[in-house]
Write an enzyme that holds these catalytic residues in place. Structure first.
Site, mmCIF file in Angstrom:
data_model
loop_
_atom_site.group_PDB
_atom_site.id
_atom_site.type_symbol
_atom_site.label_atom_id
_atom_site.label_comp_id
_atom_site.label_asym_id
_atom_site.label_seq_id
_atom_site.Cartn_x
_atom_site.Cartn_y
_atom_site.Cartn_z
ATOM 1 N N HIS A 276 -9.656 5.202 6.528
ATOM 2 C CA HIS A 276 -10.595 5.777 5.546
ATOM 3 C C HIS A 276 -10.653 4.953 4.273
ATOM 4 O O HIS A 276 -11.496 5.219 3.424
ATOM 5 C CB HIS A 276 -10.181 7.214 5.201
ATOM 6 C CG HIS A 276 -8.881 7.324 4.435
ATOM 7 N ND1 HIS A 276 -7.667 7.018 5.010
ATOM 8 C CD2 HIS A 276 -8.618 7.687 3.165
ATOM 9 C CE1 HIS A 276 -6.709 7.216 4.114
ATOM 10 N NE2 HIS A 276 -7.258 7.599 2.991
ATOM 11 N N GLY B 86 -4.257 11.063 2.285
ATOM 12 C CA GLY B 86 -5.071 11.136 3.492
ATOM 13 C C GLY B 86 -4.345 10.479 4.648
ATOM 14 O O GLY B 86 -3.108 10.396 4.656
ATOM 15 N N CYS B 87 -5.078 9.979 5.617
ATOM 16 C CA CYS B 87 -4.472 9.345 6.792
ATOM 17 C C CYS B 87 -3.495 8.258 6.358
ATOM 18 O O CYS B 87 -3.847 7.345 5.608
ATOM 19 C CB CYS B 87 -5.565 8.738 7.676
ATOM 20 S SG CYS B 87 -4.928 7.817 9.095
ATOM 21 N N PHE B 88 -2.250 8.360 6.836
ATOM 22 C CA PHE B 88 -1.223 7.444 6.319
ATOM 23 C C PHE B 88 -1.301 6.040 6.891
ATOM 24 O O PHE B 88 -0.631 5.138 6.412
ATOM 25 C CB PHE B 88 0.187 8.011 6.464
ATOM 26 C CG PHE B 88 0.595 8.567 7.817
ATOM 27 C CD1 PHE B 88 0.012 8.148 9.005
ATOM 28 C CD2 PHE B 88 1.605 9.524 7.886
ATOM 29 C CE1 PHE B 88 0.424 8.651 10.228
ATOM 30 C CE2 PHE B 88 2.024 10.031 9.111
ATOM 31 C CZ PHE B 88 1.431 9.601 10.278
ATOM 32 N N TRP B 89 -2.125 5.800 7.903
ATOM 33 C CA TRP B 89 -2.251 4.446 8.446
ATOM 34 C C TRP B 89 -2.782 3.480 7.378
ATOM 35 O O TRP B 89 -2.186 2.439 7.112
ATOM 36 C CB TRP B 89 -3.207 4.429 9.633
ATOM 37 C CG TRP B 89 -2.735 5.170 10.841
ATOM 38 C CD1 TRP B 89 -1.482 5.603 11.117
ATOM 39 C CD2 TRP B 89 -3.554 5.558 11.959
ATOM 40 N NE1 TRP B 89 -1.450 6.246 12.333
ATOM 41 C CE2 TRP B 89 -2.701 6.227 12.872
ATOM 42 C CE3 TRP B 89 -4.905 5.398 12.262
ATOM 43 C CZ2 TRP B 89 -3.181 6.742 14.084
ATOM 44 C CZ3 TRP B 89 -5.383 5.916 13.466
ATOM 45 C CH2 TRP B 89 -4.519 6.569 14.368
#
Length: 311
Positions: A307, A163-166
């Site tokens: 997330h 998912g979101c890599f942050w």
């Protein structure tokens, strides 16, 4: 100071145990017992391009030091010994112990020549360290390099899309045994994509974290089990509130020897679900680092979207 004798004592200790943790611990103790007029002797280990506290003797110390900060950061950044007669005159000095007035820091290297750790010795006296001290301690450091085993000497890399890599990058950075992370775009057909292209132009890449890790401290199977904790493995092309093919989950390996480990881990994971897994299991085809503002995003923006629920 008899540095020849000090070095001989170190060699005797090193032949008994070459793994870096006990060897560093005994080396720090040896310096503490032998050198006069010092108030700290120990090591900082390179992790994710910065420094984290290793074995030492003396008062409690700073746990993390950025490569841009202090005498230790300068030794890492410039890859050379820093001998400072008055630390209070050194730009960016970090006062872990306000009693310290002079300091010497020596970088140590892996077999490939990369700085893996720095030896740091502090003194309450101004101008405590001489050219003879520098030469003797550099010889001490070279002996340590010869015998130390396991300090980034063996490292592996796996590419994980979750998912979101942050948030994924922050999650992996918190793990003991992870040496370095970088976010980027993997396994899509467009060369060198930008974030806007990946997000809006359907380039086929997955937001991915390149994870370099020490398999002696964090075996791949254990790393994958931790990865499974923060993904929904049956969600197709989305994680959390993020939807799109770039947010798919996937394990991309660069070493073919990792393939059976990944397959076995996914097989065990599938047994826990009554739906088919959506986690890709593929060799790495390509990986393009993301723009600098995405790297360590949640360190730069602690209130940024994520997330993953870190609690």
């Amino acid at each position: 100071m008899d540095y020849a004798l000090l070095n001989a004592q170190l060699e005797a200790l090193a032949q008994a145990e070459g793994w870096y943790v006990p060897l560093m611990a005994n080396a720090a103790a040896l310096l503490w017992e032998t050198l006069t007029d010092i108030n700290w002797a120990g090591f900082y280990i390179v992790k994710n391009g910065n420094l984290v506290l290793g074995p030492f003797q003396g008062k409690t110390a700073c746990i993390h030091i950025a490569r841009e900060k202090g005498v230790c950061g300068a030794a890492l950044r410039e890859n050379r010994t820093q001998m400072v007669p008055d630390v209070h005159q050194f730009p960016g000095h970090i006062a872990c112990d306000s009693a310290s007035n002079s300091e010497i820091v020596i970088p140590l290297h892996s077999a490939a020549g990369a700085v893996t750790t720095v030896l740091d010795i502090d003194s309450p006296a101004l101008n405590r360290f001489s050219a003879d001290d520098q030469a003797g301690l550099e010889r001490f450091a070279r002996t340590l390099e010869t015998y130390m085993k396991g300090l980034e000497a063996v490292e592996k890399t796996i590419y994980l899309a979750g998912g979101c890599f942050w948030g994924c990058q922050k999650y992996f950075d918190l793990m003991a045994g992870v040496l370095e992370t970088e976010v980027g775009y993997a396994n899509g057909p467009t060369p060198n994509p930008t974030y806007e292209q990946v997000k809006h132009d359907h380039t086929g890449h997955a937001e991915t974290v390149r994870v370099k890790y020490d398999p002696a401290r964090l075996p791949l199977r254990e790393l994958l089990e931790k990865y499974f904790l923060v993904i929904d493995p049956v969600a197709v092309n989305h994680q959390g509130e993020d939807f799109g093919i770039q947010y798919r989950t996937g394990i991309y390996y660069a070493d073919p020897a990792d393939a059976p480990v990944v397959t076995d881990a996914l097989k065990a994971l599938a047994a826990r679900y009554d739906q088919p897994l959506a986690v890709e299991n593929k060799p790495l085809e390509n990986f393009y680092p993301a723009e600098e503002y995405h790297q360590k995003y949640l360190e730069k923006h602690p209130d940024g979207y994520c997330h993953i629920h870190f609690d």
